[in-house]
Enzyme design. Structure first.
Site, PDB file in Angstrom:
ATOM      1  N   GLU A  17       0.879  -1.178   0.000  1.00 49.57           N
ATOM      2  CA  GLU A  17       0.000   0.000   0.000  1.00 49.57           C
ATOM      3  C   GLU A  17       0.906   1.215   0.000  1.00 49.57           C
ATOM      4  O   GLU A  17       1.401   1.634   1.047  1.00 49.57           O
ATOM      5  CB  GLU A  17      -0.903  -0.020   1.249  1.00 49.57           C
ATOM      6  CG  GLU A  17      -1.904  -1.162   1.290  1.00 49.57           C
ATOM      7  CD  GLU A  17      -3.038  -1.002   0.285  1.00 49.57           C
ATOM      8  OE1 GLU A  17      -3.263   0.131  -0.207  1.00 49.57           O
ATOM      9  OE2 GLU A  17      -3.682  -2.005  -0.046  1.00 49.57           O
ATOM     10  N   CYS A  59      -1.993   9.295   2.162  1.00 50.36           N
ATOM     11  CA  CYS A  59      -1.618   8.664   0.884  1.00 50.36           C
ATOM     12  C   CYS A  59      -2.633   8.972  -0.200  1.00 50.36           C
ATOM     13  O   CYS A  59      -2.287   9.068  -1.367  1.00 50.36           O
ATOM     14  CB  CYS A  59      -1.489   7.166   1.073  1.00 50.36           C
ATOM     15  SG  CYS A  59      -2.968   6.432   1.783  1.00 50.36           S
TER      16      CYS A  59
HETATM   17  P1  NAD Z   1       8.122   4.657   5.095  1.00 50.45           P
HETATM   18  O1  NAD Z   1       8.187   3.803   3.874  1.00 50.45           O
HETATM   19  O2  NAD Z   1       9.277   5.514   5.418  1.00 50.45           O
HETATM   20  O3  NAD Z   1       7.850   3.765   6.401  1.00 50.45           O
HETATM   21  C1  NAD Z   1       6.832   2.790   6.468  1.00 50.45           C
HETATM   22  C2  NAD Z   1       7.246   1.664   7.387  1.00 50.45           C
HETATM   23  O4  NAD Z   1       8.442   1.076   6.892  1.00 50.45           O
HETATM   24  C3  NAD Z   1       7.543   2.095   8.829  1.00 50.45           C
HETATM   25  O5  NAD Z   1       6.972   1.149   9.702  1.00 50.45           O
HETATM   26  C4  NAD Z   1       9.062   2.079   8.921  1.00 50.45           C
HETATM   27  O6  NAD Z   1       9.527   1.702  10.178  1.00 50.45           O
HETATM   28  C5  NAD Z   1       9.451   1.034   7.895  1.00 50.45           C
HETATM   29  N1  NAD Z   1      10.739   1.345   7.267  1.00 50.45           N
HETATM   30  C6  NAD Z   1      11.284   2.567   7.037  1.00 50.45           C
HETATM   31  N2  NAD Z   1      12.471   2.457   6.418  1.00 50.45           N
HETATM   32  C7  NAD Z   1      12.696   1.125   6.264  1.00 50.45           C
HETATM   33  C8  NAD Z   1      13.751   0.356   5.706  1.00 50.45           C
HETATM   34  N3  NAD Z   1      14.833   0.933   5.179  1.00 50.45           N
HETATM   35  N4  NAD Z   1      13.631  -0.990   5.716  1.00 50.45           N
HETATM   36  C9  NAD Z   1      12.540  -1.591   6.216  1.00 50.45           C
HETATM   37  N5  NAD Z   1      11.521  -0.911   6.779  1.00 50.45           N
HETATM   38  C10 NAD Z   1      11.579   0.412   6.800  1.00 50.45           C
HETATM   39  O7  NAD Z   1       6.788   5.507   4.892  1.00 50.45           O
HETATM   40  P2  NAD Z   1       6.125   6.535   5.895  1.00 50.45           P
HETATM   41  O8  NAD Z   1       6.995   7.743   6.020  1.00 50.45           O
HETATM   42  O9  NAD Z   1       5.690   5.851   7.127  1.00 50.45           O
HETATM   43  O10 NAD Z   1       4.793   6.929   5.132  1.00 50.45           O
HETATM   44  C11 NAD Z   1       4.778   7.809   4.049  1.00 50.45           C
HETATM   45  C12 NAD Z   1       4.580   7.071   2.763  1.00 50.45           C
HETATM   46  O11 NAD Z   1       3.628   6.021   2.927  1.00 50.45           O
HETATM   47  C13 NAD Z   1       4.010   7.954   1.674  1.00 50.45           C
HETATM   48  O12 NAD Z   1       4.590   7.601   0.449  1.00 50.45           O
HETATM   49  C14 NAD Z   1       2.537   7.601   1.678  1.00 50.45           C
HETATM   50  O13 NAD Z   1       1.867   7.896   0.473  1.00 50.45           O
HETATM   51  C15 NAD Z   1       2.576   6.150   1.967  1.00 50.45           C
HETATM   52  N6  NAD Z   1       1.331   5.706   2.573  1.00 50.45           N
HETATM   53  C16 NAD Z   1       0.530   4.860   1.877  1.00 50.45           C
HETATM   54  C17 NAD Z   1      -0.680   4.479   2.416  1.00 50.45           C
HETATM   55  C18 NAD Z   1      -1.622   3.563   1.679  1.00 50.45           C
HETATM   56  O14 NAD Z   1      -2.583   3.110   2.282  1.00 50.45           O
HETATM   57  N7  NAD Z   1      -1.397   3.283   0.418  1.00 50.45           N
HETATM   58  C19 NAD Z   1      -1.072   4.961   3.668  1.00 50.45           C
HETATM   59  C20 NAD Z   1      -0.210   5.810   4.349  1.00 50.45           C
HETATM   60  C21 NAD Z   1       0.994   6.181   3.804  1.00 50.45           C
END
Ligand code: NAD
Length: 486
Positions: free
Chosen positions: A213, A250
């Site tokens: 997602e 998102c």
């Molecule tokens: P992110 O990808 O930085 O983090 C998401 C999750 O991944 C967190 O739990 C984090 O701990 C983990 N993570 C971070 N870096 C990692 C790595 N190197 N290796 C493994 N895991 C890692 O995203 P975010 O800042 O939490 O959210 C923002 C993004 O998420 C935006 O692009 C937004 O559009 C998207 N988003 C999508 C939805 C959806 O339902 N499609 C909902 C909310 C946010």
């Protein structure tokens, strides 16, 4: 932070629980769903407080986007779970008569859910509802960027849900990476496309299925509207852009496309609506969330450090470093090669892009990666058809924004760069299930033409029988032979 030993112990315990068969029972699933309902009900005030502390969300916003969503989703799952779990009859080709076919939904096993921070309750508990409904054991890893909500889940969930089947593991990217080293039966990830790639690469090692997602730039195509509709449409845009976590969503609106001749009418109406909804003093903004942390605050400010972009501000543009609040900001025609038009904004800055004719918006949208959501405000039925036929996005909403998220009967998920897989309602159940095909033959008849030695007759028989025509059925009848019981 959770250590390696604790992670290993948790995963092993979940494996044993799943193996015991306990999570497969309908009663267990219902008890867990009722526990989620109790959890959000009994902790509503705590959740309001934490969401306000973490993101500055007003309790009404928190109820609309988090607490209420989870109640609704768990209620829906409870009402439908018997039906979802029941085997579905599958029609079989006549050529296999007599036989029966069915589709059985079975749980996948032990699944990992990695959540994001912007809706820290919804984006963890909503997938959890799907995983539990489908009978799985679960590890939930909330985002470290909303640590209070993450700790709440880690501390409170075990006293409501079965602690041997659902574990919350707190931590940041190091913990996420350690979790990704395990073999899961499914990984459900919500976050950025960048981390989505890391998750998918880790899953590939074990051929683990993933749902990603992700995010992207969600456009609004805003057709010229009569005054009465304009007011309602602008309210919906202003709520969709600034009223849900200050644009950190998102499916939040990223930019708007409008005709040149209509842009000033739209901007004037947006300004009036912003003032009414949020006020115009960045130090005292009402009903408006804050930016999650200083890094994201600075990231958003850096978009406006480009002078060519800053010159395009037609409303707002103030930042309050103390409260991490950014004023609702409108930009008119920033350069298309600027960062703000190429990165996901994820904040309260709204570029408005003008075109000569609104039909050009279709090409504009198609020139960018496929968005998670596409919004179009228009009364033109032919234009709606064109948008549906010629663009691709996770969802399309006409004449509103964001509300598709709370519709249990509509699949929620992305396409292309915005992700893949879908959830919500029955789609969540299916996402965390394997649909097993079950076919049972009788020993009563045997269809000899399916067996060697081959003959021209057998070829013609199979050709006709597969095509279900009357001649085929007659041949089928002739070809059936009672199997000798000897
Ligand atoms: P992110 O990808 O930085 O983090 C998401 C999750 O991944 C967190 O739990 C984090 O701990 C983990 N993570 C971070 N870096 C990692 C790595 N190197 N290796 C493994 N895991 C890692 O995203 P975010 O800042 O939490 O959210 C923002 C993004 O998420 C935006 O692009 C937004 O559009 C998207 N988003 C999508 C939805 C959806 O339902 N499609 C909902 C909310 C946010």
């Amino acid at each position: 932070m959770t250590d390696d030993h604790e992670i290993r112990r948790s995963v092993e315990e979940l494996r044993l629980t799943f193996k015991s068969g306990k999570t497969r029972s309908g009663d267990w699933r219902k008890a867990q769903l009722q526990a989620i309902l109790r959890l959000v009900h009994e902790n509503e005030d705590t959740l309001f407080r934490l969401l306000e502390l973490e993101l500055g969300k007003h309790p009404v916003e928190s109820y609309r986007d988090e607490v209420g969503v989870i109640k609704k989703s768990a209620d829906h799952a409870l009402a439908c779970i018997d039906q979802w779990m029941s085997p579905k009859k599958g029609r079989l080709p006549l050529v296999f008569f007599p036989a029966s076919g069915k589709v059985l939904s079975e749980p996948l096993g032990v699944v990992l859910i990695i959540g994001s921070w912007n809706f820290p309750i919804t984006l963890t508990l909503d997938p959890l509802i799907g995983a539990i409904s489908a009978g799985n054991a679960v590890v939930l890893k909330p985002s470290e960027l909303s640590p209070n909500c993450a700790s709440f889940l880690a501390n409170v969930l075990p006293s409501y849900l079965d602690p041997k089947a659902v574990k919350v593991i707190e931590g940041g990217r190091e913990v996420a990476n350690r979790l990704l080293e395990y073999k899961w039966d499914k990984i459900f990830f919500t976050g950025s496309p960048k981390v989505g790639r890391i998750v998918m690469a880790a899953a590939a090692k074990n051929l683990t299925p993933v749902t990603l997602e992700l995010g992207g730039k969600c456009p609004v195509i805003f057709d010229s509207l009569p005054n009465s509709d304009l007011k309602v449409a602008v309210k919906r845009v202003a709520s969709g852009k600034w009223g849900a976590c200050a644009g950190q969503a998102c499916i939040g609106i990223d930019y708007v496309i409008v005709e040149h001749k209509f842009a000033s009418t739209l901007i004037e109406q947006l300004k009036k609506t912003i003032k009414r909804f949020y006020g115009d003093d960045v130090k005292n903004l009402k009903n408006h969330s804050k930016i999650i942390n200083k890094n994201h605050f600075d990231r958003l400010r850096s978009f406006l450090e480009d002078p060519a972009v800053a010159n395009c501000i037609v409303y707002g543009g103030s930042f309050d470093d103390t409260s991490l609040i950014i004023e609702p900001t409108i930009l008119l025609d920033p350069p298309l090669d600027a960062e703000i038009m190429n990165e996901e904004i994820f904040g309260p800055l709204l570029p408005i892009i003008t075109v000569d004719n609104i039909e050009e918006s279709v090409e504009f949208v198609n020139s960018k990666p496929k968005p998670l959501a596409l919004y179009a405000f228009t009364k033109n039925e032919n234009f709606k058809k064109r948008i549906l036929a010629e663009t691709s996005s996770g969802s399309v909403t006409f004449n509103d924004a964001m509300i598709q998220f709370v519709c249990d009967d509509l699949p929620f998920g992305g396409v292309g760069q915005s992700g893949f897989g879908r959830y919500h309602g029955k789609y969540s159940f299916d996402t965390f299930s394997h649909e097993k095909a079950v076919l049972e033959r009788s020993f009563y008849f045997e269809l000899e033409p399916r067996h060697p030695p081959w003959s021209r007759f057998k070829l013609e028989f199979l050709r006709a029988a597969y095509n279900y025509n009357y001649v085929g059925m007659l041949l089928l009848f002739l070809g059936l032979k009672r199997v000798s019981k000897s």
